[in-house]
Design an enzyme around this catalytic site. Structure first.
Site, mmCIF file in Angstrom:
data_model
loop_
_atom_site.group_PDB
_atom_site.id
_atom_site.type_symbol
_atom_site.label_atom_id
_atom_site.label_comp_id
_atom_site.label_asym_id
_atom_site.label_seq_id
_atom_site.Cartn_x
_atom_site.Cartn_y
_atom_site.Cartn_z
ATOM 1 N N LYS A 125 7.358 -20.265 -14.935
ATOM 2 C CA LYS A 125 8.379 -20.041 -15.950
ATOM 3 C C LYS A 125 9.706 -19.658 -15.317
ATOM 4 O O LYS A 125 9.750 -19.146 -14.194
ATOM 5 C CB LYS A 125 7.929 -18.959 -16.936
ATOM 6 C CG LYS A 125 8.098 -17.538 -16.453
ATOM 7 C CD LYS A 125 7.908 -16.564 -17.610
ATOM 8 C CE LYS A 125 8.429 -15.182 -17.227
ATOM 9 N NZ LYS A 125 9.880 -15.061 -17.300
ATOM 10 N N LYS A 135 14.406 -14.288 -14.531
ATOM 11 C CA LYS A 135 15.704 -13.858 -14.002
ATOM 12 C C LYS A 135 15.591 -13.092 -12.697
ATOM 13 O O LYS A 135 16.579 -12.928 -11.987
ATOM 14 C CB LYS A 135 16.497 -13.078 -15.048
ATOM 15 C CG LYS A 135 15.851 -11.819 -15.557
ATOM 16 C CD LYS A 135 16.738 -11.198 -16.619
ATOM 17 C CE LYS A 135 15.957 -10.581 -17.745
ATOM 18 N NZ LYS A 135 14.957 -9.580 -17.345
ATOM 19 N N LYS A 191 3.615 -11.181 -10.005
ATOM 20 C CA LYS A 191 4.803 -10.572 -9.400
ATOM 21 C C LYS A 191 4.461 -9.829 -8.117
ATOM 22 O O LYS A 191 5.233 -9.864 -7.159
ATOM 23 C CB LYS A 191 5.490 -9.625 -10.395
ATOM 24 C CG LYS A 191 6.290 -10.374 -11.431
ATOM 25 C CD LYS A 191 7.299 -9.488 -12.122
ATOM 26 C CE LYS A 191 8.204 -10.361 -12.991
ATOM 27 N NZ LYS A 191 8.951 -9.630 -13.978
#
Ligand code: ATP
Ligand code: MG
Length: 337
Positions: free
Chosen positions: A209, A212, A119
């Protein structure tokens, strides 16, 4: 003796997607429906985790309510006394225990967390928050405060679950039996009837993956997508140039992802194996997903918000008692009380 606790939380930074549903929500709801007499079920909104990555803060309350309604639409039995539904920030012990755990966590072990690496690479190092870096400590507090044994999560959270076990064992060694250690990941999978953690892939980039918080919604099936919109996303899903339907996650991640989704939504991929075109498989998945969403959204529209408010109120009172009892034990152990 109190019942073993099964616990999970889903971050309210955006609408939930089909990966969240299949990987985390459904296993928990199944347990709540079938095993609640023998187990306590904790489902919570980790609202403090919501802004470890940037969000629209003005919409947070609405997103939280929307996600709570999604839990109910997924079948969470609100009238079951073994089921607890709560918001993390309404139980201040989460933040307090997280701070204490932070002081027993090593920089090295936190730096090894792949989710942080992934991230922060996507966000850029200057803008990545310290909250994102140490959120596994808050997640460990979320689990340890309630003595949770089983934590249904997707494959992406496996490392954080291992961290929770490590830090709990470390503190137990130093201070005596403070925490119940959650079950090892393998045992968790067996308990939930799986052989591994689930990882639904992004439709546009099946090497990663579905998430959201992703910038592009094209590869994500949100539970609130219009059925036709979802159908389009499936039809334009990235596959490969090998030209044959086979289940192989390494070489054919896109096609394998479609086969997984079909199976998990109650369809059958077997008739498509060996076909030398992807169209029929995609159509079958698109139909199944559209059908699932139509049905799910009908249920969502019928959810009673008042029943949710009542459940939150009673659960949060009880959970404050449980969490404060664990926190007090820890505070005494480290010399704060
Ligand atoms: P974000 O990008 O905001 O981190 P997310 O989609 O990863 O969003 P989380 O709130 O981090 O969602 O995770 C909620 C739960 O859903 C966790 O148990 C996580 O393991 C599970 N989960 C998330 N993505 C997937 C996926 N693609 N497949 C299966 N399970 C998933
Ligand atoms: Mg995530």
């Amino acid at each position: 003796m109190s019942k073993p606790v099964i616990l999970t939380g889903l971050r309210a930074n955006n609408d939930l997607h089909i990966g969240n549903y299949l990987g985390a929500l459904l296993p928990l709801v199944d347990m709540a429906k079938n095993k609640s007499g023998d187990y306590q079920i904790n489902l919570f909104i980790p609202d403090l985790h919501s802004f470890t990555t940037p969000i629209e803060h003005g919409s947070l309350q609405a997103t939280i309510m929307q996600n709570l309604k999604i839990f109910a639409a997924a079948g969470l039995p609100l009238d079951n006394p073994d089921v607890f539904l709560y918001r993390q920030s309404y139980i201040p012990a989460h933040s307090e225990l997280a701070w204490i755990l932070d002081c027993f966590a090593g920089m090295g072990e936190m730096e090894r967390m792949t989710q942080f690496k992934d991230k922060s690479a996507a966000i850029g190092n200057d803008r990545v928050s310290v909250g994102l870096f140490n959120y596994p400590a808050l997640m460990a507090a979320d689990i340890l405060l309630y003595d949770a044994a089983y934590v249904p999560v997707g494959d992406d959270q496996t490392q954080h679950l291992e961290f929770t076990r490590d830090i709990a064992e470390r503190m137990n060694k130093q201070f005596g039996e403070l925490f119940i250690i959650p079950k090892p990941v393998k045992e968790q999978h067996e308990f939930f009837g799986k052989d591994q953690g689930l990882r639904i892939r992004d439709l546009q980039d099946p090497t990663k993956k579905m998430s959201k918080s992703d910038a592009s919604a094209k590869g994500i099936i949100f539970l609130t997508d219009k059925p036709d919109e979802a159908r389009q996303k499936i039809m334009s899903a990235e596959t490969d140039s090998l030209g044959e339907v086979q289940y192989d996650y390494e070489k054919r991640p896109g096609v394998s992802n479609l086969l997984d989704m079909l199976k998990l939504l109650g369809g059958d991929g077997q008739p498509f194996i060996g076909q030398n075109q992807y169209g029929p498989l995609k159509t079958a998945v698109a139909d199944r997903v559209a059908e699932f969403l139509t049905d799910f959204q009908t249920k969502l529209a019928q959810v009673d918000e008042q029943a949710i408010d009542q459940k939150l109120e009673s659960s949060e009172t009880k959970m404050n008692e449980a969490a404060n009892a664990t926190l007090l034990k820890v505070q005494k152990a480290v010399g704060l009380r």
